[in-house]
Design an enzyme around this catalytic site. Structure first.
Site, short mmCIF file in Angstrom:
data_model
loop_
_atom_site.label_atom_id
_atom_site.label_comp_id
_atom_site.label_asym_id
_atom_site.label_seq_id
_atom_site.Cartn_x
_atom_site.Cartn_y
_atom_site.Cartn_z
N ARG A 1 0.83 -1.22 0.00
CA ARG A 1 0.00 0.00 0.00
C ARG A 1 0.86 1.27 0.00
NH1 ARG A 1 -4.56 -0.90 4.41
NH2 ARG A 1 -5.32 1.02 3.46
N ASP B 1 -15.28 2.83 3.65
CA ASP B 1 -15.12 1.44 4.08
C ASP B 1 -16.40 0.61 3.92
OD1 ASP B 1 -12.50 1.96 4.73
OD2 ASP B 1 -12.88 2.25 6.86
#
Ligand code: S3P
Length: 429
Positions: free
Chosen positions: A121, A314
């Protein structure tokens, strides 16, 4: 480990979801650099927040207690010590990015890394502003990938315009700003979650917020606090969607955090025709909390994009499940950030729901879902991503036949008791 789930009758009863993940991380980090003790109750007893506890312990902070009750013995802004080994953030983006902000302010050397997913990431988004403030940071791929090596100290405040609405980047810079000389000014393009700002204020740290700009001066101090962590809206989201799409459901989820920077999904589900009532609204530790009463209903498609996306980032995998059941074509845009989460959530959710028979198309910055097709149980993969695993479990409740979800263990990252809680709601008839 894999789990097997089947088409189900309604979800009923009253439940509570575990403590908020974002707030649990921050309570431990800010409590560590505060003066005095921070007593945390309803701490999220899951893998990600424990990564933060272990990193702060390695920086010399004493943290005792177990399960969801912790006591953090703050060492003040100048009290952290050089770690003896590499810090391990596990799967947690919040741990590595926020702690890097703290490490940037320390006059010692540290290295922080994480698991296979975290090491893929992007870290340049925090490394670049922290370097501008004066920290020396390096990593693989020109400093963009962990392990990150950080030698901090002697920071100066900066004025920084975020390129994406990211609470992790904003918080990393704010935390470094506590140790910097002068003023740190951050402006973001959208409203990302503001738990760091709220907790800093709660701990007595002066901070100014005007529109999308936050300003603070280095050198003040934080005071330890008693914090009761509210229920995690992002965990409640799986039950909100499950109860909305399974006919005849009547479920109450108590004590859910309703910070307006987190509740985009609630607005969108209501727009889709979901029957969700908000009751018993109150404040807990500077955060709004309420009970949610959810009934099964017929959902219709929706178009979402723009400013609401950061407030539901999310929750998009589970929104995709609601959209697969809803009548009509749902379009989700401006959500390219999903590609750099625990998995590339645009492609992982599209791939897995397609296996179940959904008509779902990947877009460069979102998803297009033509709802209403009957879903069928099959073998699905979590891609080692906790939110994909739980979104698929919700889909299984309306799929014909058996759904098998492999690599289920990833659920331990944010919601270890998910399956038991789901079974409990399905058992009450
Ligand atoms: C988080 C911020 C968000 C979110 C993550 C938790 C936080 O990430 O996706 O689950 O606690 O600050 P970004 O800051 O990358 O958007």
């Amino acid at each position: 480990m894999e789990v097997k789930l089947e088409l189900h009758n309604s979800l009923q009863g009253e439940i509570e979801v575990p403590g908020d993940k974002s707030i649990s991380h921050r309570a431990v980090m800010l409590g560590s650099i505060a003066e005095g003790t921070t007593e945390i109750s309803n701490f999220l007893d899951a893998k990600d927040p424990w990564s933060t506890v272990n990193c702060m312990r390695s920086l010399g902070v004493e943290i005792d207690g177990e399960g969801s009750n912790l006591r953090v013995h703050g060492v003040g802004l100048q009290g952290l010590t050089e770690p003896q080994d590499v810090l391990d953030a596990g799967n947690s983006g919040t741990t590595i990015r926020l702690i890097s902000g703290i490490l940037a302010g320390q006059d010692f050397h540290s290295v922080i890394t994480g698991d296979n997913s975290l090491r893929r990431r992007p870290m340049g988004r925090i490394a670049q502003p922290l370097k501008e403030m004066g920290a020396k940071i390096d990593g693989r791929n020109g400093g963009n990938l962990a392990p990150l090596s950080i030698r901090g100290g002697s920071l100066k405040g900066i004025e920084y315009q975020l390129k994406v609405a990211s609470a992790q980047v904003k918080s990393a810079i704010l935390l470094a700003g506590l140790f910097a000389q002068g003023e740190t000014v951050i402006t973001e393009p959208g409203n990302s979650r503001d738990h760091t700002e709220r907790m800093l204020t709660g701990m007595g740290y002066p901070l100014k917020k005007e529109g999308r700009t936050v300003t603070l001066q280095g050198g003040h101090s934080l005071k330890g606090l008693k914090i009761r962590v509210p229920g995690d809206f992002s965990s409640a989201a799986f039950f909100m969607v499950a109860a909305s799409i399974v006919e005849g459901s009547d479920l109450t989820i108590k004590g859910v955090g309703l910070n307006p920077t987190r509740t985009g999904l609630l607005k969108v589900l209501k727009e889709m025709g979901a029957e969700i009532k908000v009751a018993n609204e109150r404040l807990s530790g500077g955060e709004p909390v309420a009970d949610l009463m959810v009934k099964g209903s017929k959902l219709r498609a929706v178009e979402v994009g723009g400013d609401i996306i950061p407030t539901m980032i999310d929750e998009i995998p589970v929104l995709a499940v609601a959209a697969a059941v809803a009548e009509g074509k749902t379009v989700i845009r401006d959500a390219a950030e999903l590609k750099v989460k625990e998995s590339n959530r645009i492609s992982t959710i599209a791939q897995e729901l397609a296996k179940m028979g959904a008509d779902i198309k990947e877009l460069s910055d979102g998803l297009e879902i033509s709802g209403g097709r009957k879903l069928k149980g099959t073998v699905c993969h979590s891609h080692d991503d906790h939110r994909i695993a739980m979104a698929l479990a919700v889909a299984s409740l309306v799929a014909e036949g058996e759904t098998v979800i492999t690599s289920w263990d990833s659920v331990e990252i944010s919601f270890p008791g998910f399956l038991d809680l789901l079974k409990k709601c399905l058992a009450v008839q």
